[in-house]
Every structure is written in C-alpha cells, then in structure tokens.
Design a protein around this motif. Structure first.
Motif, PDB file in Angstrom:
ATOM      1  N   MET A  50      40.785  41.441  39.246  1.00 40.38           N
ATOM      2  CA  MET A  50      40.522  40.031  39.034  1.00 40.38           C
ATOM      3  C   MET A  50      39.021  39.854  38.793  1.00 40.38           C
ATOM      4  O   MET A  50      38.195  40.440  39.475  1.00 40.38           O
ATOM      5  N   GLU A  51      38.701  39.037  37.845  1.00 39.29           N
ATOM      6  CA  GLU A  51      37.305  38.833  37.448  1.00 39.29           C
ATOM      7  C   GLU A  51      36.457  38.189  38.547  1.00 39.29           C
ATOM      8  O   GLU A  51      35.266  38.480  38.661  1.00 39.29           O
ATOM      9  N   LEU A  52      37.048  37.328  39.347  1.00 38.69           N
ATOM     10  CA  LEU A  52      36.273  36.693  40.412  1.00 38.69           C
ATOM     11  C   LEU A  52      35.852  37.699  41.481  1.00 38.69           C
ATOM     12  O   LEU A  52      34.743  37.629  42.000  1.00 38.69           O
ATOM     13  N   ARG A  53      36.716  38.629  41.794  1.00 39.54           N
ATOM     14  CA  ARG A  53      36.339  39.691  42.750  1.00 39.54           C
ATOM     15  C   ARG A  53      35.202  40.526  42.177  1.00 39.54           C
ATOM     16  O   ARG A  53      34.274  40.902  42.880  1.00 39.54           O
ATOM     17  N   ARG A  54      35.295  40.818  40.902  1.00 38.58           N
ATOM     18  CA  ARG A  54      34.248  41.590  40.246  1.00 38.58           C
ATOM     19  C   ARG A  54      32.916  40.832  40.273  1.00 38.58           C
ATOM     20  O   ARG A  54      31.863  41.432  40.484  1.00 38.58           O
ATOM     21  N   ALA A  55      32.983  39.530  40.073  1.00 37.07           N
ATOM     22  CA  ALA A  55      31.768  38.711  40.130  1.00 37.07           C
ATOM     23  C   ALA A  55      31.109  38.813  41.504  1.00 37.07           C
ATOM     24  O   ALA A  55      29.886  38.941  41.608  1.00 37.07           O
ATOM     25  N   LEU A  56      31.909  38.790  42.560  1.00 38.49           N
ATOM     26  CA  LEU A  56      31.353  38.954  43.905  1.00 38.49           C
ATOM     27  C   LEU A  56      30.748  40.339  44.076  1.00 38.49           C
ATOM     28  O   LEU A  56      29.669  40.483  44.652  1.00 38.49           O
ATOM     29  N   ASP A  57      31.460  41.359  43.572  1.00 42.01           N
ATOM     30  CA  ASP A  57      30.951  42.725  43.661  1.00 42.01           C
ATOM     31  C   ASP A  57      29.621  42.883  42.927  1.00 42.01           C
ATOM     32  O   ASP A  57      28.779  43.690  43.315  1.00 42.01           O
ATOM     33  N   LEU A  58      29.448  42.112  41.858  1.00 41.42           N
ATOM     34  CA  LEU A  58      28.215  42.186  41.067  1.00 41.42           C
ATOM     35  C   LEU A  58      27.143  41.213  41.560  1.00 41.42           C
ATOM     36  O   LEU A  58      26.162  40.963  40.878  1.00 41.42           O
ATOM     37  N   SER A  59      27.362  40.671  42.754  1.00 40.24           N
ATOM     38  CA  SER A  59      26.387  39.802  43.432  1.00 40.24           C
ATOM     39  C   SER A  59      26.146  38.468  42.737  1.00 40.24           C
ATOM     40  O   SER A  59      25.038  37.922  42.808  1.00 40.24           O
ATOM     41  N   TYR A  60      27.166  37.943  42.072  1.00 34.10           N
ATOM     42  CA  TYR A  60      27.045  36.572  41.573  1.00 34.10           C
ATOM     43  C   TYR A  60      26.996  35.644  42.778  1.00 34.10           C
ATOM     44  O   TYR A  60      27.383  36.012  43.887  1.00 34.10           O
ATOM     45  N   ASP A  61      26.560  34.409  42.574  1.00 32.44           N
ATOM     46  CA  ASP A  61      26.398  33.442  43.653  1.00 32.44           C
ATOM     47  C   ASP A  61      27.716  33.234  44.401  1.00 32.44           C
ATOM     48  O   ASP A  61      28.672  32.699  43.846  1.00 32.44           O
ATOM     49  N   ALA A  62      27.753  33.659  45.656  1.00 32.49           N
ATOM     50  CA  ALA A  62      28.967  33.557  46.462  1.00 32.49           C
ATOM     51  C   ALA A  62      29.407  32.107  46.646  1.00 32.49           C
ATOM     52  O   ALA A  62      30.592  31.824  46.750  1.00 32.49           O
ATOM     53  N   GLY A  63      28.447  31.185  46.649  1.00 32.39           N
ATOM     54  CA  GLY A  63      28.773  29.773  46.788  1.00 32.39           C
ATOM     55  C   GLY A  63      29.568  29.227  45.625  1.00 32.39           C
ATOM     56  O   GLY A  63      30.341  28.283  45.778  1.00 32.39           O
ATOM     57  N   GLN A  64      29.400  29.836  44.463  1.00 30.83           N
ATOM     58  CA  GLN A  64      30.164  29.414  43.301  1.00 30.83           C
ATOM     59  C   GLN A  64      31.470  30.191  43.170  1.00 30.83           C
ATOM     60  O   GLN A  64      32.497  29.636  42.785  1.00 30.83           O
ATOM     61  N   VAL A  65      31.440  31.456  43.489  1.00 30.78           N
ATOM     62  CA  VAL A  65      32.595  32.330  43.250  1.00 30.78           C
ATOM     63  C   VAL A  65      33.627  32.259  44.375  1.00 30.78           C
ATOM     64  O   VAL A  65      34.829  32.197  44.110  1.00 30.78           O
ATOM     65  N   THR A  66      33.187  32.260  45.618  1.00 30.54           N
ATOM     66  CA  THR A  66      34.107  32.358  46.754  1.00 30.54           C
ATOM     67  C   THR A  66      35.136  31.227  46.801  1.00 30.54           C
ATOM     68  O   THR A  66      36.331  31.510  46.957  1.00 30.54           O
ATOM     69  N   PRO A  67      34.744  29.955  46.674  1.00 26.37           N
ATOM     70  CA  PRO A  67      35.775  28.904  46.693  1.00 26.37           C
ATOM     71  C   PRO A  67      36.789  29.047  45.549  1.00 26.37           C
ATOM     72  O   PRO A  67      37.982  28.792  45.747  1.00 26.37           O
ATOM     73  N   LEU A  68      36.332  29.483  44.388  1.00 28.81           N
ATOM     74  CA  LEU A  68      37.256  29.679  43.262  1.00 28.81           C
ATOM     75  C   LEU A  68      38.225  30.825  43.535  1.00 28.81           C
ATOM     76  O   LEU A  68      39.428  30.720  43.246  1.00 28.81           O
TER      77      LEU A  68
END
Length: 75
Positions: A1-19
């Motif tokens: 899933m792309e959102l998990r990958r975004a977290l793994d790549l250190s994207y802003d957790a505040g934006q990614v985690t709720p989604l």
C-alpha cells in the motif's frame, strides 16, 4: 500500500497516518488498526483528532460486529 510506503519513507506522519487508518477502517482491519495506532501520538492536533476518531469508530464497529456474532450464535 502506498500510504505505508509513504510512512516508511518518512513523509509527514500527521498527513499520512490518519489516511492510512481510515483506509484500514474501510477495509475492516479493525484489530490491525487499533494495534498499530492505539498508542500513536501525532504532533499536529488536527491529525491527532482525526486519528482518534478513526480509532473510536473502529472500536465501535468491531464491538458491534462481535455483538451480532454472539447474538447469532445464541439462536
């Protein structure tokens, strides 16, 4: 899933985690959702509120599903 990958790549957790949490809710992954995010703390209050609402909904739906299953087993 792309959102998990975004977290793994250190994207802003505040934006990614709720989604990600909302996606997991819609996929009915209630146990996984609550285990993964129950102790998560986000620095953005708006994102934290969004996450807490998703967690509350996941808990309520999971409890409701369990009640329905128990009632069906009793009949």
């Amino acid at each position: 899933m792309e959102l998990r990958r975004a977290l793994d790549l250190s994207y802003d957790a505040g934006q990614v985690t709720p989604l990600l949490a909302k996606t997991m809710l819609h996929q009915r992954e209630f146990d996984k959702l609550t285990q993964q995010f129950a102790s998560t703390e986000l620095s953005d209050p708006t994102a934290m509120t969004a996450l807490q609402l998703v967690l509350a909904e996941a808990y309520m739906v999971a409890q409701s599903d369990a009640s329905v299953l128990l009632a069906a087993a009793d009949t």
